[in-house]
Design a protein around this motif. Structure first.
Motif, PDB file in Angstrom:
ATOM      1  N   UNK A 100       8.011   3.088   2.460  1.00 11.19           N
ATOM      2  CA  UNK A 100       6.699   2.196   2.328  1.00 11.19           C
ATOM      3  C   UNK A 100       6.700   1.335   1.380  1.00 11.19           C
ATOM      4  N   UNK A 101       8.094   0.687   1.098  1.00 12.84           N
ATOM      5  CA  UNK A 101       8.536  -0.140   0.095  1.00 12.84           C
ATOM      6  C   UNK A 101       7.661  -1.430  -0.045  1.00 12.84           C
TER       7      UNK A 101
ATOM      8  N   UNK B  50      -0.462   0.009   7.456  1.00  5.56           N
ATOM      9  CA  UNK B  50      -0.877   1.466   7.228  1.00  5.56           C
ATOM     10  C   UNK B  50       0.148   2.094   6.416  1.00  5.56           C
ATOM     11  N   UNK B  51       1.404   2.012   6.856  1.00 10.64           N
ATOM     12  CA  UNK B  51       2.584   2.768   6.122  1.00 10.64           C
ATOM     13  C   UNK B  51       2.592   2.366   4.702  1.00 10.64           C
ATOM     14  N   UNK B  52       2.191   0.953   4.400  1.00  9.39           N
ATOM     15  CA  UNK B  52       2.315   0.417   3.114  1.00  9.39           C
ATOM     16  C   UNK B  52       1.236   1.179   2.198  1.00  9.39           C
ATOM     17  N   UNK B  53       0.299   1.714   2.641  1.00  8.40           N
ATOM     18  CA  UNK B  53      -1.151   2.315   2.230  1.00  8.40           C
ATOM     19  C   UNK B  53      -0.632   3.667   1.507  1.00  8.40           C
ATOM     20  N   UNK B  54       0.382   4.238   2.048  1.00  7.02           N
ATOM     21  CA  UNK B  54       1.110   5.380   1.680  1.00  7.02           C
ATOM     22  C   UNK B  54       1.682   5.491   0.475  1.00  7.02           C
ATOM     23  N   UNK B  55       2.086   4.197  -0.019  1.00  2.82           N
ATOM     24  CA  UNK B  55       2.993   3.902  -1.211  1.00  2.82           C
ATOM     25  C   UNK B  55       2.157   4.252  -2.436  1.00  2.82           C
ATOM     26  N   UNK B  56       2.748   5.076  -3.240  1.00  2.28           N
ATOM     27  CA  UNK B  56       1.932   5.430  -4.517  1.00  2.28           C
ATOM     28  C   UNK B  56       2.625   5.103  -5.729  1.00  2.28           C
TER      29      UNK B  56
ATOM     30  N   UNK C   8      -6.629  -3.248   3.132  1.00  5.23           N
ATOM     31  CA  UNK C   8      -7.814  -2.939   4.158  1.00  5.23           C
ATOM     32  C   UNK C   8      -8.454  -4.101   4.892  1.00  5.23           C
ATOM     33  N   UNK C   9      -8.733  -5.180   4.080  1.00  5.96           N
ATOM     34  CA  UNK C   9      -9.336  -6.355   4.692  1.00  5.96           C
ATOM     35  C   UNK C   9      -8.303  -6.907   5.821  1.00  5.96           C
ATOM     36  N   UNK C  10      -7.025  -6.795   5.422  1.00  2.52           N
ATOM     37  CA  UNK C  10      -6.160  -7.323   6.358  1.00  2.52           C
ATOM     38  C   UNK C  10      -5.934  -6.509   7.602  1.00  2.52           C
ATOM     39  N   UNK C  11      -6.159  -5.349   7.533  1.00  6.15           N
ATOM     40  CA  UNK C  11      -6.056  -4.385   8.717  1.00  6.15           C
ATOM     41  C   UNK C  11      -7.442  -4.741   9.227  1.00  6.15           C
TER      42      UNK C  11
ATOM     43  N   UNK D 192       4.681  -7.275   8.118  1.00  5.17           N
ATOM     44  CA  UNK D 192       3.627  -7.147   8.401  1.00  5.17           C
ATOM     45  C   UNK D 192       3.123  -8.751   8.492  1.00  5.17           C
ATOM     46  N   UNK D 193       3.258  -9.347   7.578  1.00  2.68           N
ATOM     47  CA  UNK D 193       2.860 -10.922   7.765  1.00  2.68           C
ATOM     48  C   UNK D 193       3.536 -11.697   8.862  1.00  2.68           C
ATOM     49  N   UNK D 194       4.787 -11.557   9.007  1.00  2.00           N
ATOM     50  CA  UNK D 194       5.637 -11.911  10.238  1.00  2.00           C
ATOM     51  C   UNK D 194       4.881 -11.443  11.510  1.00  2.00           C
TER      52      UNK D 194
END
Length: 245
Positions: free
Chosen positions: A188-189, A214-220, A230-233, A197-199
């Motif tokens: 989740x780097x 969503x994978x990024x959201x698991x990054x702690x 969340x807005x982008x999703x 995601x941008x591309x």
């Protein structure tokens, strides 16, 4: 230039017109007040004599005339001193590096030359290169840093991002290899998932972009604005619904 000049002329005309309307209304009100005062004095037998037109001399219009002239001269002076106004509607993107970023790059280069093993200096220089659009230099500087500290998911993500922009917003085999290495180290780097995601979003692959976010959201372990993700999703989901209709 003709459109700009016309726009300025219309705006000035409206402003000056409103100014004169206000001035004339003020004079009419003043005239009415003087007439009332004159009638009152006459009824009371006052010896004070006030003519209704005493105020309507040439001087009453000198102030608005001077104000109109000042507005015109001031506006035309600004317009004329604004630089290359003939080409206002033919502007091009300035590809030159902002002087503040250029100063940071120069300072960073000097520091790296003096301390080639300074990790913070190399990181700052790589970021300055990226800010200035000098992505190839950013990639090379990050390579030096990675060679110094070893493979790091965050640094590899930054390098993949610079490679993406260096190569014209596409993932060439070199960038793909760096991305795979980064994700093997940390699934989740931040930088890696963000650029993927941008591309995907820019290429209309909204479901893929949502998956990366969503994978990024698991990054702690890395800090980022979770609300913006969340807005982008939500925006990507809206786009996906539009496409599926």
């Amino acid at each position: 230039m003709n459109i700009l000049a016309l726009g300025i002329a219309v705006c000035l005309s409206i402003f000056i017109g409103l100014f004169w309307i206000h001035h004339c209304a003020y004079n009419r009100n003043l005239s009415s007040t003087v007439v009332k005062a004159t009638n009152t004095n006459a009824e009371m037998g006052s010896t004070i004599s006030v003519e209704p037109d005493d105020f309507a001399d040439v001087g009453a219009y000198q102030f608005p005339l001077w104000m109109s002239a000042i507005v015109l001269i001031f506006s035309l002076s600004i317009y004329a001193s604004g630089g290359h106004f003939q080409g206002w509607d033919k502007g091009r993107v300035d590809d030159s590096v902002d002087y503040l970023i250029a100063a940071k790059i120069t300072k960073g280069r000097e520091q790296v030359q003096q301390q080639p093993t300074n990790e913070m200096a190399l990181m700052a220089l790589a970021q300055s290169y990226a800010e200035g659009g000098m992505y190839a230099d950013s990639v090379d500087t990050l390579s030096q840093l990675i060679e110094l500290v070893g493979e790091d998911a965050g640094l590899l993500g930054m390098q993949a991002t610079s490679m993406y922009y260096r190569d014209g917003r596409q993932f060439l085999p070199e960038a793909r290899k760096v991305i795979d290495t980064a994700l093997n180290l940390q699934r989740d780097e931040l930088n890696t998932r963000m650029i993927l995601a941008t591309d995907a979003y820019l290429n209309g692959q909204y479901a893929v972009a949502i998956e990366h976010w969503r994978i990024l959201q698991t990054n702690q372990t890395q800090s980022f604005n979770r609300q913006s993700i969340n807005n982008a999703i939500m925006k990507a989901e809206f786009k996906l619904d539009e496409v599926s209709r």
